[in-house]
Write a protein that holds these residues in place. Structure first.
Motif, short mmCIF file in Angstrom:
data_model
loop_
_atom_site.label_atom_id
_atom_site.label_comp_id
_atom_site.label_asym_id
_atom_site.label_seq_id
_atom_site.Cartn_x
_atom_site.Cartn_y
_atom_site.Cartn_z
N TYR A 1 0.83 -1.21 0.00
CA TYR A 1 0.00 0.00 0.00
C TYR A 1 0.86 1.26 0.00
N TYR A 2 1.87 1.30 0.89
CA TYR A 2 2.70 2.49 0.98
C TYR A 2 3.63 2.62 -0.22
N CYS B 1 1.45 4.15 -2.85
CA CYS B 1 1.21 5.57 -2.53
C CYS B 1 2.44 6.42 -2.83
N ILE C 1 2.63 7.62 -6.57
CA ILE C 1 1.58 8.47 -7.12
C ILE C 1 2.15 9.74 -7.76
#
Length: 54
Positions: free
Chosen positions: A37-38, A41, A44
């Motif tokens: 997830y990180y 992120c 992005i």
């Protein structure tokens, strides 16, 4: 309650509460499965927004 009692409670239990919140936040960030997830992120800002979506 007078000021001295409130100050004593804030000095002792306030510190305990803040330490527990910090440990909880660090535990939440380093939980199993959070790496993907990180990593997503963090990419992005590097995504190319000019490409047409298919």
């Amino acid at each position: 309650m007078d000021h001295e009692i409130m100050r004593h409670l804030a000095d002792t239990w306030g510190l305990v509460l803040l330490v527990l919140m910090f440990v909880g936040a660090v535990g939440f960030l380093f939980r199993p499965g959070a790496r993907k997830y990180y990593r997503d992120c963090s990419r992005i800002p590097l995504a190319d927004d000019r490409r047409p979506k298919q």
